[in-house]
Design a protein around this motif. Structure first.
Motif, PDB file in Angstrom:
ATOM      1  N   ASP A  76       3.625 -11.120  -0.049  1.00 38.73           N
ATOM      2  CA  ASP A  76       2.306 -11.710   0.254  1.00 38.73           C
ATOM      3  C   ASP A  76       2.335 -12.743   1.370  1.00 38.73           C
ATOM      4  OD1 ASP A  76       1.180 -10.163  -1.796  1.00 38.73           O
ATOM      5  OD2 ASP A  76       1.676 -11.681  -3.289  1.00 38.73           O
ATOM      6  N   ALA A 128      -7.915  -3.613   4.923  1.00 38.73           N
ATOM      7  CA  ALA A 128      -6.950  -2.842   4.141  1.00 38.73           C
ATOM      8  C   ALA A 128      -5.946  -2.112   5.024  1.00 38.73           C
ATOM      9  CB  ALA A 128      -7.674  -1.831   3.254  1.00 38.73           C
ATOM     10  N   ASP A 148       0.363   3.902  -1.920  1.00 35.99           N
ATOM     11  CA  ASP A 148       1.383   2.967  -1.431  1.00 35.99           C
ATOM     12  C   ASP A 148       1.291   1.616  -2.134  1.00 35.99           C
ATOM     13  OD1 ASP A 148       2.574   4.629   0.526  1.00 35.99           O
ATOM     14  OD2 ASP A 148       0.919   4.235   1.891  1.00 35.99           O
ATOM     15  N   ASP A 149       0.074   1.218  -2.520  1.00 32.50           N
ATOM     16  CA  ASP A 149      -0.101  -0.092  -3.147  1.00 32.50           C
ATOM     17  C   ASP A 149       0.612  -0.173  -4.495  1.00 32.50           C
ATOM     18  OD1 ASP A 149      -1.630  -0.958  -1.029  1.00 32.50           O
ATOM     19  OD2 ASP A 149      -3.538  -0.420  -1.948  1.00 32.50           O
ATOM     20  N   GLU A 156       4.257  -1.271  -3.895  1.00 31.57           N
ATOM     21  CA  GLU A 156       4.412  -2.710  -3.669  1.00 31.57           C
ATOM     22  C   GLU A 156       4.212  -3.487  -4.966  1.00 31.57           C
ATOM     23  OE1 GLU A 156       3.051  -6.277  -0.603  1.00 31.57           O
ATOM     24  OE2 GLU A 156       2.413  -4.198  -0.251  1.00 31.57           O
ATOM     25  N   TRP A 157       3.270  -3.062  -5.806  1.00 35.43           N
ATOM     26  CA  TRP A 157       3.074  -3.714  -7.107  1.00 35.43           C
ATOM     27  C   TRP A 157       4.354  -3.639  -7.937  1.00 35.43           C
ATOM     28  CZ3 TRP A 157       3.393  -1.295 -11.897  1.00 35.43           C
ATOM     29  CH2 TRP A 157       3.010  -2.076 -13.000  1.00 35.43           C
ATOM     30  N   SER A 182      -0.817   0.797   3.949  1.00 33.58           N
ATOM     31  CA  SER A 182      -0.929   2.151   3.417  1.00 33.58           C
ATOM     32  C   SER A 182      -1.089   3.171   4.530  1.00 33.58           C
ATOM     33  CB  SER A 182      -2.125   2.239   2.464  1.00 33.58           C
ATOM     34  OG  SER A 182      -1.921   1.431   1.335  1.00 33.58           O
ATOM     35  N   GLU A 210      -9.506   1.678   0.784  1.00 34.73           N
ATOM     36  CA  GLU A 210      -8.673   0.696   0.093  1.00 34.73           C
ATOM     37  C   GLU A 210      -7.888   1.290  -1.070  1.00 34.73           C
ATOM     38  OE1 GLU A 210     -11.902   0.334   0.719  1.00 34.73           O
ATOM     39  OE2 GLU A 210     -11.928  -1.242   2.263  1.00 34.73           O
ATOM     40  N   ASN A 261      -4.693 -10.614   5.249  1.00 38.09           N
ATOM     41  CA  ASN A 261      -5.290  -9.286   5.157  1.00 38.09           C
ATOM     42  C   ASN A 261      -6.557  -9.254   6.006  1.00 38.09           C
ATOM     43  OD1 ASN A 261      -4.890  -6.770   4.140  1.00 38.09           O
ATOM     44  ND2 ASN A 261      -5.493  -7.240   2.057  1.00 38.09           N
ATOM     45  N   LYS A 264      -2.525  -5.772   8.562  1.00 38.99           N
ATOM     46  CA  LYS A 264      -1.889  -6.966   8.015  1.00 38.99           C
ATOM     47  C   LYS A 264      -1.433  -7.845   9.187  1.00 38.99           C
ATOM     48  CE  LYS A 264      -2.104  -5.467   3.739  1.00 38.99           C
ATOM     49  NZ  LYS A 264      -0.957  -4.991   2.965  1.00 38.99           N
TER      50      LYS A 264
END
Length: 267
Positions: A160, A167, A140-141, A144-145, A121, A136, A164, A170
């Motif tokens: 995935d 937050a 942006d999340d 991806e969802w 993010s 968190e 992690n 990566k």
């Protein structure tokens, strides 16, 4: 966590779109002497990017593409200036950007045997002002969802494949070498050893966005590979005295680490 490995891997750093003056649709608008937004500009630049990727693939014959979303996919209404400059509201942005990236990944799945996507993010995808925001909690999340749900029918698109650490950090591995993806708002290229300590392992390279231009620097034996934006120069980069074309950076990795990289001019 799954380890990513193949004969040679094709890394794509994409969609590090600056959101201070983002204009996805509507009439074309000249933001400054370097930047034109709106209309079909973003769509045309994505199509050009795909064309460049195909040419590079024809040269390297990579089996796997790993797409790194560098953050700031969505421009939250984090203060009045940004709220005025967004020509789409936040819901419209999420829908539009999610569709663009979904189509992009679907196209890549026809070029490569396997496509893997991970993202981090950015600071402009906050829901609230900086002092009130939760680290968190980023828009942006949601993108991806959506991608996971919409592309679940594609057997060769993966998600995935990372660890992690935080937050904002990566970690992913290729040929037993570790790499980091960050946005860049918390870090610069002097933070390599700190990020390595946070990752708790040796790091070969760090991928980032945030600053709207391509750059590769090596410090303390760690490469910083920064990819630009689809917008290029805007008020942010002018204030920082950075002139940036709309550009992205493609990196090729092999078992020894970074093999080579390509500056992709999207004008």
């Amino acid at each position: 966590h799954k380890r990513l490995s193949s004969l040679m891997l094709f890394y794509i750093i994409i969609i590090t779109i600056n959101n201070k003056q983002k204009k996805i649709t509507g009439e074309k608008e000249i933001i400054n002497s370097h930047t034109v937004l709106g209309g079909n500009v973003l769509k045309e630049r994505i199509e050009k990017y795909l064309s460049e990727i195909i040419q590079i693939q024809n040269q390297h014959h990579c089996e796997k593409a790993i797409v790194l979303g560098g953050g700031d996919l969505i421009s939250g209404n984090i203060h009045a200036e940004i709220k005025r400059s967004n020509n789409l509201n936040v819901i419209e942005q999420i829908i539009t950007v999610s569709e663009y990236i979904s189509n992009f990944l679907a196209e890549l799945s026809t070029i490569f045997k396997t496509v893997s996507f991970l993202s981090v993010s950015g600071n402009h995808s906050r829901i609230e002002k900086y002092k009130d925001s939760i680290k968190e909690e980023r828009l942006d999340d949601i993108v991806e969802w959506y991608l996971k749900a919409n592309l679940s029918r594609f057997s060769n698109i993966e998600f995935d494949n990372y660890i992690n650490a935080d937050a904002t950090i990566k970690i992913f591995e290729v040929y037993e070498k570790s790499y980091i993806l960050i946005h860049g708002d918390y870090d610069d290229n002097n933070n390599g050893l700190i990020l390595q300590k946070l990752a708790n392992r040796p790091i070969t390279a760090i991928f980032s966005g945030h600053y709207h231009h391509n750059e590769v620097v090596t410090k303390n034996e760690i490469k910083f590979i920064m990819s630009g934006s689809f917008i290029g120069t805007d008020n942010f980069t002018i204030q920082k005295r950075i002139v940036a074309h709309p550009e992205q950076l493609i990196t090729i990795l092999d078992k020894n680490g970074v093999c080579c990289y390509y500056d992709i001019d999207l004008l």
